[in-house]
Design a protein around this motif. Structure first.
Motif, short mmCIF file in Angstrom:
data_model
loop_
_atom_site.label_atom_id
_atom_site.label_comp_id
_atom_site.label_asym_id
_atom_site.label_seq_id
_atom_site.Cartn_x
_atom_site.Cartn_y
_atom_site.Cartn_z
N UNK A 296 13.04 15.17 -1.77
CA UNK A 296 11.57 14.76 -1.54
C UNK A 296 11.32 14.48 0.07
N UNK A 297 12.66 13.99 0.75
CA UNK A 297 12.50 13.51 2.03
C UNK A 297 12.55 14.81 3.13
N UNK A 298 12.56 16.07 2.43
CA UNK A 298 12.69 17.12 3.14
C UNK A 298 11.24 17.49 3.34
N UNK A 299 10.29 16.89 2.69
CA UNK A 299 8.77 17.28 2.79
C UNK A 299 7.99 16.19 3.89
N UNK A 300 7.50 16.54 4.82
CA UNK A 300 6.94 15.71 5.89
C UNK A 300 5.85 14.95 5.08
N UNK A 301 4.94 15.58 4.39
CA UNK A 301 4.12 15.13 3.81
C UNK A 301 4.19 13.90 3.02
N UNK A 302 5.32 14.00 2.15
CA UNK A 302 5.91 13.08 1.27
C UNK A 302 6.47 11.66 2.16
N UNK A 303 7.12 12.18 3.21
CA UNK A 303 7.68 11.21 3.96
C UNK A 303 6.67 10.20 4.69
N UNK A 304 5.48 11.18 4.96
CA UNK A 304 4.27 10.29 5.58
C UNK A 304 3.69 9.19 4.51
N UNK A 305 3.46 9.84 3.30
CA UNK A 305 2.99 8.79 2.28
C UNK A 305 3.87 7.64 2.20
N UNK A 306 5.26 7.83 1.95
CA UNK A 306 6.24 6.71 1.90
C UNK A 306 6.11 5.94 3.11
N UNK A 307 5.95 6.14 4.32
CA UNK A 307 5.80 5.30 5.56
C UNK A 307 4.44 4.53 5.42
N UNK A 308 3.34 5.04 4.93
CA UNK A 308 2.25 4.20 4.56
C UNK A 308 2.36 3.26 3.39
N UNK A 309 3.22 3.91 2.35
CA UNK A 309 3.53 2.85 1.22
C UNK A 309 4.38 1.75 1.67
N UNK A 310 5.23 2.12 2.40
CA UNK A 310 6.31 1.12 2.68
C UNK A 310 5.59 -0.14 3.59
N UNK A 311 4.74 0.34 4.53
CA UNK A 311 4.02 -0.46 5.34
C UNK A 311 3.03 -1.30 4.82
N UNK A 312 2.33 -0.92 3.69
CA UNK A 312 1.40 -1.51 2.82
C UNK A 312 2.13 -2.59 2.02
N UNK A 313 3.07 -2.09 1.38
CA UNK A 313 3.79 -3.16 0.47
C UNK A 313 4.59 -4.27 1.37
N UNK A 314 5.21 -3.95 2.57
CA UNK A 314 5.58 -5.09 3.26
C UNK A 314 4.49 -6.07 3.67
N UNK A 315 3.17 -5.65 4.10
CA UNK A 315 2.25 -6.17 4.13
C UNK A 315 1.89 -7.22 2.76
N UNK A 316 2.14 -6.69 1.82
CA UNK A 316 1.83 -7.51 0.48
C UNK A 316 3.00 -8.38 0.25
N UNK A 317 4.21 -8.04 0.66
CA UNK A 317 5.37 -9.21 0.62
C UNK A 317 5.07 -10.42 1.35
N UNK A 318 4.75 -10.23 2.87
CA UNK A 318 4.43 -11.07 3.54
C UNK A 318 3.22 -12.07 2.96
N UNK A 319 2.22 -11.33 2.65
CA UNK A 319 1.12 -12.14 2.14
C UNK A 319 1.62 -13.04 1.02
#
Length: 328
Positions: free
Chosen positions: A222-245
């Motif tokens: 799935x990491x060969x798919x740029x759209x999937x990678x972009x989705x994961x970037x946003x997912x990780x960013x939001x998740x870590x925001x959740x963790x810090x909160x």
């Protein structure tokens, strides 16, 4: 009439963006709904995923759910798993890749009844020790290999009791020691009426055999798919925001977890306490995998003598690409 038309035009203008924005992501948890996964529930409840244009479904785990199998079967886009389990699965043919590491420290411990006479790891031999399986046994087996203690019983070895996901073997004195997490089972022992003074606890972190726990993993293809990678970037960013909160608002985070517990099995006291302990494990993590921690985990898993957890250095088992982009 003019006002209505303007509203209609405005609504039309918003529709394509909104439609484009809501990318679906399914997360498979390692275990049941509890504060161990608070960051993801917080990100969902606080709208952090929505802000990143994501529609996230969080699937609880359980004793009969293997996250790797769910991921391989297409039932999830990303999973939470411990690195020993993930690396063992990768060596066995499951192409899972770590894309982020929210947990910086290990919460795994072995807790013993003081009355057994166990004071140090040197005293383990000849005793029965409770161990979780389903991929959770790997850190324990690595530790015993490091100590040179056989796990097939006998005077010089330890008898391994396949421990259920409870503390009964200690309470019923079927085992001298059992596996616990700092944030969960340890407190179940205390709640059962055993004093902390009657326990001897060995943290894997203190023993130098700690391996990385809750990380985020996806399938390599799935990491060969740029759209999937972009989705994961946003997912990780939001998740870590959740963790810090969650770290900063532990009681509120615990209540969010409780709101999402459809089983009704969790209690407020236990979840608030768990969140306080979990915050210690995510502290200092921005989500990026520390390569030194990864190397230590690999070395521990390979130090098994004739029976290592993994037999060779993994290749391509992690990527920093997602967190590099998420942290920009």
């Amino acid at each position: 009439m003019m006002k209505t038309m303007k509203a209609a035009v405005a609504a039309l203008a918003l529709t394509p963006a909104a439609a484009l924005a809501q990318d679906e992501v399914t997360l498979q948890l390692k275990w049941v709904t509890q504060a161990q996964f608070a960051g993801y529930y917080v990100a969902q409840e606080q709208g952090f995923y929505e802000e990143e244009g994501l529609d996230v479904t969080i699937k609880p785990g359980g004793p009969d759910i293997a996250p790797v199998q769910v991921l391989m079967g297409g039932g999830a886009d990303v999973m939470v798993d411990w690195m020993p389990s993930a690396l063992a699965a990768r060596e066995q043919g499951a192409p899972v890749v770590n894309i982020a590491q929210p947990f910086k420290s290990s919460g795994m411990m072995l807790t013993c009844l003081k009355e057994t006479g166990i004071e140090s790891p040197d005293d383990f031999a000849g005793n029965t020790l409770g161990v979780w399986f389903f991929g959770n046994e790997y850190p324990f087996l690595s530790w015993m290999s490091t100590l040179g203690i056989p796990t097939e019983g006998g005077e010089d070895g330890v008898e391994v009791l396949k421990q259920g996901f409870n503390v009964d073997p200690l309470l019923q004195k079927q085992a001298a020691c059992i596996s616990v997490m700092t944030y969960n089972e340890y407190w179940q022992i205390i709640d059962a009426g055993i004093s902390e003074d009657d326990l001897v606890t060995f943290k894997y972190e203190d023993q130098g055999v700690a391996t990385l726990e809750d990380g985020l993993y996806v399938l390599e293809e799935n990491l060969a798919d740029d759209a999937f990678k972009d989705k994961m970037v946003r997912f990780v960013r939001a998740s870590m925001k959740g963790w810090k909160w969650a770290e900063e608002n532990p009681e509120e985070a615990a209540m969010i977890v409780l709101d999402n517990d459809e089983t009704g099995a969790q209690t407020e006291e236990h979840q608030v306490r768990m969140m306080g302990e979990i915050a210690k494990l995510t502290a200092g993590s921005d989500g990026a995998l520390d390569v030194a921690d990864y190397d230590r985990t690999v070395a521990t898993l390979m130090a098994g003598g004739s029976d290592p957890v993994i037999t060779k250095e993994p290749e391509g088992a992690y990527t920093l690409e997602i967190t590099d982009a998420a942290l920009q």
